[in-house]
Motif scaffolding. Structure first.
Motif, PDB file in Angstrom:
ATOM      1  N   ASP A  53       0.859  -1.193   0.000  1.00  0.00           N
ATOM      2  CA  ASP A  53       0.000   0.000   0.000  1.00  0.00           C
ATOM      3  C   ASP A  53       0.899   1.248   0.000  1.00  0.00           C
ATOM      4  O   ASP A  53       1.920   1.253   0.704  1.00  0.00           O
ATOM      5  N   ALA A  54       0.511   2.283  -0.722  1.00  0.00           N
ATOM      6  CA  ALA A  54       1.307   3.526  -0.688  1.00  0.00           C
ATOM      7  C   ALA A  54       0.452   4.737  -1.056  1.00  0.00           C
ATOM      8  O   ALA A  54      -0.531   4.610  -1.792  1.00  0.00           O
ATOM      9  N   SER A  55       0.859   5.895  -0.537  1.00  0.00           N
ATOM     10  CA  SER A  55       0.155   7.137  -0.905  1.00  0.00           C
ATOM     11  C   SER A  55       1.128   8.299  -0.952  1.00  0.00           C
ATOM     12  O   SER A  55       2.194   8.274  -0.318  1.00  0.00           O
ATOM     13  N   ILE A  56       0.725   9.305  -1.703  1.00  0.00           N
ATOM     14  CA  ILE A  56       1.558  10.509  -1.827  1.00  0.00           C
ATOM     15  C   ILE A  56       0.621  11.708  -2.020  1.00  0.00           C
ATOM     16  O   ILE A  56      -0.436  11.579  -2.645  1.00  0.00           O
ATOM     17  N   MET A  57       0.994  12.841  -1.440  1.00  0.00           N
ATOM     18  CA  MET A  57       0.140  14.036  -1.555  1.00  0.00           C
ATOM     19  C   MET A  57       1.041  15.264  -1.638  1.00  0.00           C
ATOM     20  O   MET A  57       2.092  15.301  -0.981  1.00  0.00           O
ATOM     21  N   ASP A  58       0.631  16.264  -2.428  1.00  0.00           N
ATOM     22  CA  ASP A  58       1.533  17.397  -2.632  1.00  0.00           C
ATOM     23  C   ASP A  58       0.913  18.745  -2.261  1.00  0.00           C
ATOM     24  O   ASP A  58      -0.223  18.819  -1.796  1.00  0.00           O
ATOM     25  N   TYR A  59       1.687  19.781  -2.528  1.00  0.00           N
ATOM     26  CA  TYR A  59       1.328  21.152  -2.122  1.00  0.00           C
ATOM     27  C   TYR A  59       0.217  21.753  -2.974  1.00  0.00           C
ATOM     28  O   TYR A  59      -0.269  22.838  -2.679  1.00  0.00           O
ATOM     29  N   LYS A  60      -0.157  21.056  -4.056  1.00  0.00           N
ATOM     30  CA  LYS A  60      -1.309  21.537  -4.836  1.00  0.00           C
ATOM     31  C   LYS A  60      -2.586  20.830  -4.394  1.00  0.00           C
ATOM     32  O   LYS A  60      -3.603  20.896  -5.057  1.00  0.00           O
ATOM     33  N   HIS A  61      -2.478  20.069  -3.334  1.00  0.00           N
ATOM     34  CA  HIS A  61      -3.574  19.248  -2.799  1.00  0.00           C
ATOM     35  C   HIS A  61      -3.918  18.088  -3.726  1.00  0.00           C
ATOM     36  O   HIS A  61      -5.015  17.535  -3.701  1.00  0.00           O
ATOM     37  N   ARG A  62      -2.953  17.693  -4.546  1.00  0.00           N
ATOM     38  CA  ARG A  62      -3.153  16.501  -5.377  1.00  0.00           C
ATOM     39  C   ARG A  62      -2.752  15.285  -4.550  1.00  0.00           C
ATOM     40  O   ARG A  62      -1.810  15.343  -3.751  1.00  0.00           O
ATOM     41  N   ALA A  63      -3.459  14.186  -4.756  1.00  0.00           N
ATOM     42  CA  ALA A  63      -3.141  12.973  -4.009  1.00  0.00           C
ATOM     43  C   ALA A  63      -3.247  11.766  -4.931  1.00  0.00           C
ATOM     44  O   ALA A  63      -4.062  11.746  -5.856  1.00  0.00           O
ATOM     45  N   GLY A  64      -2.409  10.772  -4.666  1.00  0.00           N
ATOM     46  CA  GLY A  64      -2.499   9.515  -5.408  1.00  0.00           C
ATOM     47  C   GLY A  64      -2.173   8.378  -4.472  1.00  0.00           C
ATOM     48  O   GLY A  64      -1.292   8.509  -3.617  1.00  0.00           O
TER      49      GLY A  64
END
Ligand code: SD4
Length: 327
Positions: A102-113
């Motif tokens: 399982d993995a997740s990532i989220m950035d400063y543009k509020h994008r998430a995957g």
């Protein structure tokens, strides 16, 4: 008559209040002291392997990357260690002998995957980043996530860690299904990064609970549970028994507490207390650790129990620390 008029005017006020409530809420939050943005790069990550992950994140920054690259490359480093029994392909398998990630990532543009229950790929974090950047979705699971990884030309791997397989065969002898993480068996990597523009991002990756039911997904790929980033306020990540974290939306809660004025440390402590109270029906011992990084560079760390270590890299120094704990 006058009481009827009073009632009607109260009703009108109520109506106005309802219509205006989102704006009113926005105003209330704006009254909080604004957070000055830190622009000195900083990385914080869970457990002992966080030290190497922080180095890799800083390296990504030096090579021209931003907070999103720092987050991905930091935990990619941990996934690359095929001896690691709780992250990446070397991780302990589920009860059917299959290692699922399982993995997740989220950035400063509020994008998430995020991706969940993926097997046969060494770097679920890069597939999660693919979801963030190349799809209109936030999460892909199982076969669909693997198809997507293949479409990105990620290399498939049939690697199994002999040590993990040995542990599974040992477990099979009793097959005691007890999905409670023991205190030593916590090694998900959650990492929060701030780049030199002050932008925030985070990543989290794990093989999840050892000998879990096939198909079980923990908190790590669930945005708001194992990871949450709001560039205006801060970021948070969790490690530990995922079911307890999912039920309390712990990373989201930490960020929201900071939004309301709590310091990162206060937010971590409050969120762990809330999680412990919410899960009071649980009789077994379990561990949860949480990290927070605020937009001004202040950070917090707190464990439910003793033994939660984290690595903090700032001002050219990268060191391992032990978090304070509730119990
Ligand atoms: C999970 N939170 O799958 C993960 C496990 C973990 O350190 O954090 N281990 O529930």
């Amino acid at each position: 008559m006058s009481s009827r008029r009073g009632f009607l005017s109260r009703l009108a006020l109520l109506g106005a209040g309802v219509a205006a409530s989102p704006l009113v809420l926005g105003e209330v939050l704006k009254k909080k002291k604004s957070i000055a943005r830190n622009v000195k790069p900083i990385v914080i990550s869970t457990w002992d392997h966080g030290v190497a992950a922080n180095d890799a994140a800083m390296q990504a920054l030096k090579s021209g990357g931003d907070a999103l690259d720092m987050a991905e490359k930091g935990v990619y480093n941990t996934e690359s260690d095929l001896k690691n029994l709780s992250v990446g392909l070397g991780g302990l398998p589920d009860r059917d002998g299959i290692t699922t990630l399982d993995a997740s990532i989220m950035d400063y543009k509020h994008r998430a995957g995020s991706v969940a229950c993926v097997s046969g790929y060494a770097h679920p974090i890069s597939i999660a980043r693919g979801v963030l950047e190349k799809t209109p979705h936030a999460m892909l699971v199982g076969e669909g996530a693997e198809q997507f990884a293949a479409s990105l030309k990620f290399e498939k791997s049939s690697y199994t860690n002999p040590e993990a397989q040995k542990a599974w065969k040992e477990w099979l002898k009793t097959s005691e299904y007890k999905p409670i993480i023991n205190i030593e068996n916590h090694d998900t990597i959650g990492l929060l990064a701030q780049d030199s523009k002050g932008q925030l991002a985070g990543a989290c990756t794990t093989s999840g609970l050892a000998f879990k039911m096939h198909g079980r997904v923990g908190d790590s790929p669930i945005i708001g549970a194992g990871l949450y980033v709001d560039n205006e306020i801060g970021a948070a990540t969790c490690t530990g028994l995922g079911e307890t974290v999912i039920r309390s939306c712990t990373s989201f809660l930490v960020v929201e507490l900071m939004r309301q004025g709590a310091s990162p440390q206060e937010a971590c402590e409050e969120a762990i207390k809330r999680l412990y109270a919410n899960n009071s029906f649980m009789t077994d011992e379990y561990q949860v650790g949480v990290l927070a990084l605020r937009a001004d560079g202040e950070f917090g760390a707190f464990g439910l129990r003793k033994g939660f270590t984290y690595a903090i890299c700032q001002n050219g120094q990268n060191e391992l620390r032990e978090a304070k704990s509730l119990i």
